[in-house]
Design a protein around this motif. Structure first.
Motif, PDB file in Angstrom:
ATOM      1  N   ASN A  19       0.636  -1.167   0.056  1.00  0.00           N
ATOM      2  CA  ASN A  19      -0.271  -0.044  -0.017  1.00  0.00           C
ATOM      3  C   ASN A  19       0.828   1.376  -0.075  1.00  0.00           C
ATOM      4  O   ASN A  19       0.745   2.003   1.261  1.00  0.00           O
ATOM      5  CB  ASN A  19      -0.904  -0.040   1.159  1.00  0.00           C
ATOM      6  N   ALA A  20       1.607   1.463  -1.123  1.00  0.00           N
ATOM      7  CA  ALA A  20       2.510   2.643  -1.238  1.00  0.00           C
ATOM      8  C   ALA A  20       1.778   3.971  -1.057  1.00  0.00           C
ATOM      9  O   ALA A  20       2.545   5.086  -0.964  1.00  0.00           O
ATOM     10  CB  ALA A  20       3.197   2.508  -2.485  1.00  0.00           C
ATOM     11  N   SER A  21       0.395   3.952  -1.134  1.00  0.00           N
ATOM     12  CA  SER A  21      -0.311   5.475  -0.929  1.00  0.00           C
ATOM     13  C   SER A  21      -0.340   5.747   0.379  1.00  0.00           C
ATOM     14  O   SER A  21      -0.748   6.918   0.646  1.00  0.00           O
ATOM     15  CB  SER A  21      -1.804   5.299  -1.580  1.00  0.00           C
ATOM     16  N   GLU A  22       0.003   5.155   1.213  1.00  0.00           N
ATOM     17  CA  GLU A  22      -0.202   5.051   2.835  1.00  0.00           C
ATOM     18  C   GLU A  22       1.397   5.730   3.271  1.00  0.00           C
ATOM     19  O   GLU A  22       2.411   5.070   2.704  1.00  0.00           O
ATOM     20  CB  GLU A  22      -0.524   4.021   3.565  1.00  0.00           C
ATOM     21  N   SER A  23       1.408   6.416   4.230  1.00  0.00           N
ATOM     22  CA  SER A  23       2.783   6.737   5.077  1.00  0.00           C
ATOM     23  C   SER A  23       3.162   5.180   5.541  1.00  0.00           C
ATOM     24  O   SER A  23       2.275   4.359   5.903  1.00  0.00           O
ATOM     25  CB  SER A  23       2.516   7.561   6.034  1.00  0.00           C
ATOM     26  N   HIS A  24       4.313   5.040   5.566  1.00  0.00           N
ATOM     27  CA  HIS A  24       4.931   3.703   6.180  1.00  0.00           C
ATOM     28  C   HIS A  24       6.018   4.149   7.143  1.00  0.00           C
ATOM     29  O   HIS A  24       6.763   5.244   7.299  1.00  0.00           O
ATOM     30  CB  HIS A  24       5.785   2.968   4.981  1.00  0.00           C
ATOM     31  N   SER A  67      -4.860  -4.667  10.647  1.00  0.00           N
ATOM     32  CA  SER A  67      -4.588  -4.536   9.117  1.00  0.00           C
ATOM     33  C   SER A  67      -4.046  -3.409   8.948  1.00  0.00           C
ATOM     34  O   SER A  67      -3.293  -3.322   8.094  1.00  0.00           O
ATOM     35  CB  SER A  67      -5.964  -4.778   8.480  1.00  0.00           C
ATOM     36  N   ARG A  68      -4.415  -2.287   9.610  1.00  0.00           N
ATOM     37  CA  ARG A  68      -3.899  -0.817   9.223  1.00  0.00           C
ATOM     38  C   ARG A  68      -2.255  -0.965   9.523  1.00  0.00           C
ATOM     39  O   ARG A  68      -1.523  -0.621   8.735  1.00  0.00           O
ATOM     40  CB  ARG A  68      -4.364   0.231  10.021  1.00  0.00           C
ATOM     41  N   THR A  69      -2.051  -1.343  10.657  1.00  0.00           N
ATOM     42  CA  THR A  69      -0.344  -1.347  10.905  1.00  0.00           C
ATOM     43  C   THR A  69       0.248  -2.320  10.324  1.00  0.00           C
ATOM     44  O   THR A  69       1.394  -2.033   9.781  1.00  0.00           O
ATOM     45  CB  THR A  69      -0.368  -1.702  12.542  1.00  0.00           C
ATOM     46  N   LYS A  70      -0.534  -3.631  10.164  1.00  0.00           N
ATOM     47  CA  LYS A  70       0.249  -4.663   9.083  1.00  0.00           C
ATOM     48  C   LYS A  70       0.674  -4.291   7.736  1.00  0.00           C
ATOM     49  O   LYS A  70       1.668  -4.413   7.253  1.00  0.00           O
ATOM     50  CB  LYS A  70      -0.609  -5.683   8.980  1.00  0.00           C
ATOM     51  N   ASP A  71      -0.201  -3.295   7.196  1.00  0.00           N
ATOM     52  CA  ASP A  71       0.240  -2.597   5.966  1.00  0.00           C
ATOM     53  C   ASP A  71       1.150  -1.543   5.803  1.00  0.00           C
ATOM     54  O   ASP A  71       1.482  -1.034   4.762  1.00  0.00           O
ATOM     55  CB  ASP A  71      -1.213  -2.161   5.275  1.00  0.00           C
ATOM     56  N   ILE A  72       1.530  -0.913   6.946  1.00  0.00           N
ATOM     57  CA  ILE A  72       2.569   0.171   7.173  1.00  0.00           C
ATOM     58  C   ILE A  72       3.761   0.085   7.626  1.00  0.00           C
ATOM     59  O   ILE A  72       4.719   0.792   7.615  1.00  0.00           O
ATOM     60  CB  ILE A  72       1.633   1.463   7.535  1.00  0.00           C
ATOM     61  N   LEU A  73       3.812  -1.106   8.481  1.00  0.00           N
ATOM     62  CA  LEU A  73       4.935  -1.295   9.026  1.00  0.00           C
ATOM     63  C   LEU A  73       6.023  -2.596   8.518  1.00  0.00           C
ATOM     64  O   LEU A  73       5.616  -3.495   8.101  1.00  0.00           O
ATOM     65  CB  LEU A  73       4.761  -1.872  10.553  1.00  0.00           C
ATOM     66  N   ASP A  74       7.346  -2.088   8.212  1.00  0.00           N
ATOM     67  CA  ASP A  74       8.259  -2.825   7.589  1.00  0.00           C
ATOM     68  C   ASP A  74       9.268  -3.347   8.714  1.00  0.00           C
ATOM     69  O   ASP A  74       9.682  -2.100   9.376  1.00  0.00           O
ATOM     70  CB  ASP A  74       8.972  -2.163   6.421  1.00  0.00           C
ATOM     71  N   ARG A 127      14.438   6.762   2.704  1.00  0.00           N
ATOM     72  CA  ARG A 127      14.723   7.224   1.195  1.00  0.00           C
ATOM     73  C   ARG A 127      13.844   6.270   0.086  1.00  0.00           C
ATOM     74  O   ARG A 127      13.167   6.871  -0.653  1.00  0.00           O
ATOM     75  CB  ARG A 127      15.957   7.269   0.851  1.00  0.00           C
ATOM     76  N   PHE A 128      13.720   5.040   0.512  1.00  0.00           N
ATOM     77  CA  PHE A 128      13.132   4.235  -0.440  1.00  0.00           C
ATOM     78  C   PHE A 128      11.508   4.597  -0.581  1.00  0.00           C
ATOM     79  O   PHE A 128      10.840   4.460  -1.570  1.00  0.00           O
ATOM     80  CB  PHE A 128      13.282   2.558   0.149  1.00  0.00           C
ATOM     81  N   TYR A 129      11.110   4.618   0.703  1.00  0.00           N
ATOM     82  CA  TYR A 129       9.657   5.096   0.988  1.00  0.00           C
ATOM     83  C   TYR A 129       9.315   6.415   0.023  1.00  0.00           C
ATOM     84  O   TYR A 129       8.258   6.394  -0.728  1.00  0.00           O
ATOM     85  CB  TYR A 129       9.149   5.578   2.515  1.00  0.00           C
ATOM     86  N   ARG A 130      10.325   7.429   0.237  1.00  0.00           N
ATOM     87  CA  ARG A 130       9.985   8.551  -0.480  1.00  0.00           C
ATOM     88  C   ARG A 130      10.104   8.241  -2.029  1.00  0.00           C
ATOM     89  O   ARG A 130       9.036   8.927  -2.891  1.00  0.00           O
ATOM     90  CB  ARG A 130      10.996   9.518  -0.041  1.00  0.00           C
ATOM     91  N   ARG A 131      11.016   7.610  -2.569  1.00  0.00           N
ATOM     92  CA  ARG A 131      10.959   7.288  -4.028  1.00  0.00           C
ATOM     93  C   ARG A 131       9.747   6.518  -4.375  1.00  0.00           C
ATOM     94  O   ARG A 131       9.312   6.716  -5.725  1.00  0.00           O
ATOM     95  CB  ARG A 131      12.379   6.332  -4.041  1.00  0.00           C
ATOM     96  N   THR A 132       9.025   5.577  -3.507  1.00  0.00           N
ATOM     97  CA  THR A 132       7.927   5.014  -4.041  1.00  0.00           C
ATOM     98  C   THR A 132       6.674   5.821  -3.711  1.00  0.00           C
ATOM     99  O   THR A 132       5.453   5.345  -4.120  1.00  0.00           O
ATOM    100  CB  THR A 132       7.581   3.674  -3.207  1.00  0.00           C
ATOM    101  N   GLY A 133       6.792   7.142  -3.459  1.00  0.00           N
ATOM    102  CA  GLY A 133       5.749   7.811  -2.994  1.00  0.00           C
ATOM    103  C   GLY A 133       5.010   7.684  -1.718  1.00  0.00           C
ATOM    104  O   GLY A 133       3.936   8.319  -1.194  1.00  0.00           O
ATOM    105  N   ALA A 134       5.518   6.948  -0.843  1.00  0.00           N
ATOM    106  CA  ALA A 134       4.917   6.782   0.446  1.00  0.00           C
ATOM    107  C   ALA A 134       5.586   7.865   1.369  1.00  0.00           C
ATOM    108  O   ALA A 134       6.876   7.631   1.351  1.00  0.00           O
ATOM    109  CB  ALA A 134       5.149   5.640   0.801  1.00  0.00           C
ATOM    110  N   GLU A 135       5.245   8.443   2.176  1.00  0.00           N
ATOM    111  CA  GLU A 135       5.874   9.446   3.060  1.00  0.00           C
ATOM    112  C   GLU A 135       6.150   8.631   4.290  1.00  0.00           C
ATOM    113  O   GLU A 135       5.483   7.871   4.725  1.00  0.00           O
ATOM    114  CB  GLU A 135       4.751  10.691   3.499  1.00  0.00           C
TER     115      GLU A 135
END
Length: 177
Positions: A19-24, A67-74, A127-135
């Motif tokens: 979900n790259a449209s979400e902040s990560h 589900s929200r946290t699961k989709d944004i936490l790496d 930096r990877f997040y920013r390149r993919t469009g995720a804040e």
């Protein structure tokens, strides 16, 4: 898709980001696997190293229920012991793909080099997040150790200054347990 290797088995179905449209948020566990982690945890019959492995596995199970946290936490994991003997146990990947953690004991406690690597890895992930469009949210480094670092005082001072600078600049949050 990433191709992640766990031992000899390759998994090509792990997405580099969910979900790259979400902040990560990047969370890196820096885990002590030195020999002192063989000591039993008070009130249990378990060695500290087993308790630590189990705690990381329970953490994953708990987070994946949301589900929200699961989709944004790496999550990534670095283990450390003797000087130069640290390992990227797990590269960053969405938490639901974190393999079961089974830590093994090794050597003594040197933390400076792996802590610097951890700081570099969370910066790279942001930096990877920013390149993919995720804040990116501010990344966390969580250090879990039972011991006194064996690094020289000059090494510790140098790395502490780097940590303090990054924390002051709000580039990372560092927790030590």
């Amino acid at each position: 898709m990433n191709q992640i290797s766990f031992g000899e088995k390759m998994f090509a179905d792990i997405p580099p980001i969910v979900n790259a449209s979400e902040s990560h948020m990047a969370l890196l566990f820096l885990l002590d696997v030195s020999g002192s982690m063989a000591a039993p945890v008070p009130g249990t019959n378990k060695e500290a190293i087993r308790e630590l492995s189990d705690a990381i596995n329970r953490f994953k199970q708990s987070v994946c229920k949301d589900s929200r946290t699961k989709d944004i936490l790496d999550v990534a994991i670095i283990t450390f012991a003797d000087r130069g003997n640290y390992k990227v146990y797990q590269e960053f990947l969405p938490i639901e793909y974190l393999k079961p953690v089974e830590l093994e004991l090794e050597g003594t406690t040197y933390i400076c080099e792996p802590l610097e690597l951890a700081l570099d890895m969370v910066s790279d992930r942001s930096r990877f997040y920013r390149r993919t469009g995720a804040e990116p949210y501010k990344p966390w480094v969580v250090i879990m150790t039972d011991g006194l670092a064996m690094d020289s005082s000059s090494e510790i001072s140098r790395v502490a200054e780097k940590v303090n600078d990054m924390v002051a600049a709000e580039k990372v949050a560092v927790w030590s347990l």
